[in-house]
Design an enzyme around this catalytic site. Structure first.
Site, mmCIF file in Angstrom:
data_model
loop_
_atom_site.group_PDB
_atom_site.id
_atom_site.type_symbol
_atom_site.label_atom_id
_atom_site.label_comp_id
_atom_site.label_asym_id
_atom_site.label_seq_id
_atom_site.Cartn_x
_atom_site.Cartn_y
_atom_site.Cartn_z
ATOM 1 C CD GLN A 130 -3.174 0.553 0.234
ATOM 2 O OE1 GLN A 130 -3.209 -0.569 -0.254
ATOM 3 N NE2 GLN A 130 -4.075 1.484 -0.069
ATOM 4 C CB SER A 149 -5.962 -0.258 2.990
ATOM 5 O OG SER A 149 -6.557 -1.268 2.191
ATOM 6 C CG HIS A 169 -7.989 -4.344 0.083
ATOM 7 N ND1 HIS A 169 -8.565 -5.430 -0.543
ATOM 8 C CD2 HIS A 169 -8.691 -3.267 -0.318
ATOM 9 C CE1 HIS A 169 -9.566 -5.018 -1.310
ATOM 10 N NE2 HIS A 169 -9.678 -3.710 -1.192
ATOM 11 C CG ASP A 209 -11.307 -4.239 -4.277
ATOM 12 O OD1 ASP A 209 -12.057 -4.023 -3.306
ATOM 13 O OD2 ASP A 209 -10.253 -3.618 -4.482
ATOM 14 C CD GLU A 230 -14.259 1.549 -2.134
ATOM 15 O OE1 GLU A 230 -14.053 0.350 -1.843
ATOM 16 O OE2 GLU A 230 -13.398 2.442 -2.066
ATOM 17 C CD1 TRP A 275 -14.025 -2.537 -5.580
ATOM 18 C CD2 TRP A 275 -15.388 -0.918 -6.322
ATOM 19 N NE1 TRP A 275 -13.477 -1.318 -5.218
ATOM 20 C CE2 TRP A 275 -14.284 -0.312 -5.669
ATOM 21 C CE3 TRP A 275 -16.375 -0.094 -6.872
ATOM 22 C CZ2 TRP A 275 -14.151 1.078 -5.543
ATOM 23 C CZ3 TRP A 275 -16.232 1.290 -6.744
ATOM 24 C CH2 TRP A 275 -15.134 1.858 -6.097
ATOM 25 C CG HIS A 276 -14.158 -2.921 -0.385
ATOM 26 N ND1 HIS A 276 -12.789 -2.780 -0.400
ATOM 27 C CD2 HIS A 276 -14.471 -3.319 0.871
ATOM 28 C CE1 HIS A 276 -12.298 -3.070 0.797
ATOM 29 N NE2 HIS A 276 -13.306 -3.400 1.588
HETATM 30 ZN ZN ZN Z 1 -11.356 -2.715 -1.951
#
Ligand code: ZN
Length: 253
Positions: free
Chosen positions: A120, A155, A157, A164, A218, A220-221
């Site tokens: 990141q 993040s 992630h 995603d 979002e 897609w997340h």
């Molecule tokens: Zn994401």
């Protein structure tokens, strides 16, 4: 006799009037409640009738956002889905989620899984350098970068619990990932069925949610929280931030 009859008639009349007033007030009160405070009271009910046995400290409810950054790399057993890495505990759920979409007629792409803080940092530095190269002032370049890249350490992630995931047709039209991907039935299928596989749409579209998460919509997340939590949170429109706050309140009481 006539006086008695009159008194009885008056009493009967008063009782009738009282019943009518009571009925009128009763139905008015209900209507009022439904019209104005239903979403608030629903949220309140949803945060006081939480699923049993769930704790705010459960591994699948870890919270990472700008207010709760984690600047140490998180240790967990990694596993692959295609060429992407996720927490091994959710590997099968990701596979099943994608297989479910496929069975419904939608091919999907796992765009992103686990991203280390180190990675990141690289992404952040690259975008920042690019913005500076384009002649932006240091201050503006940093602000622009923060708009599109999550600050390293904040993040989701980095938990290995966030993915995603995009319908292939949606991704073909919006390779940069945008909210509009939900125009595609493939993306909407993912959003609608995510809870069946233990995932929530982590950053919903409505204003209240955006305020709670601090992140724009979002489509897609997705974030793994387990099937029970995911179904409950989705049914009652609770973000992870609000859900955790409610769980902590229950634990403190
Ligand atoms: Zn994401």
């Amino acid at each position: 006799m006539t006086n008695k009859k009159r008194i009885i008639a008056v009493i009967a009349g008063l009782i009738l009037l009282a019943v009518m007033v009571w009925l009128a007030l009763g139905s008015h009160g209900q209507k009022h409640g439904k019209d104005t405070s239903s979403s608030q009271s629903q949220t309140k009910a949803a945060t006081t009738n939480l699923p049993k046995g769930v704790k705010s400290t459960d591994w699948d409810l870890v919270l990472i956002n700008k207010q709760h950054p984690e600047n140490q790399e998180i240790n967990f057993t990694q596993a692959k889905v295609g060429d992407k890495v996720v927490n091994q505990k959710i590997q099968q759920s990701v596979i099943d989620f994608m297989a479910g979409a496929k069975a419904a007629g939608y091919d999907t792409t796992l765009v992103s899984g686990y991203r280390s803080i180190e990675y990141q940092k690289e992404v952040f530095a690259n975008v920042l350098a690019n913005n500076e190269k384009n002649g932006e002032s240091e201050e503006k370049a940093l602000a622009e970068t923060k708009k599109v890249v999550q600050t390293p350490g904040s993040s989701e992630h980095q938990t290995g619990l966030a993915i995603d995931l995009a319908g292939n047709d949606a991704l073909a039209k919006y390779p940069g990932l945008t909210g509009e991907m939900d125009q595609f039935t493939s993306q909407r299928w993912l959003i609608d069925h995510a809870p069946d596989y233990g995932f929530i749409l982590r950053y919903p579209k409505d204003e209240a949610s955006i305020k709670e998460t601090g992140i724009d919509y979002e489509s897609w997340h997705f974030r793994y929280v387990g099937v029970t939590n995911a179904k409950y949170m989705t049914k009652h429109h609770l973000t992870l931030e609000v859900y955790l706050k409610a769980l902590k309140a229950r634990e403190a009481s």
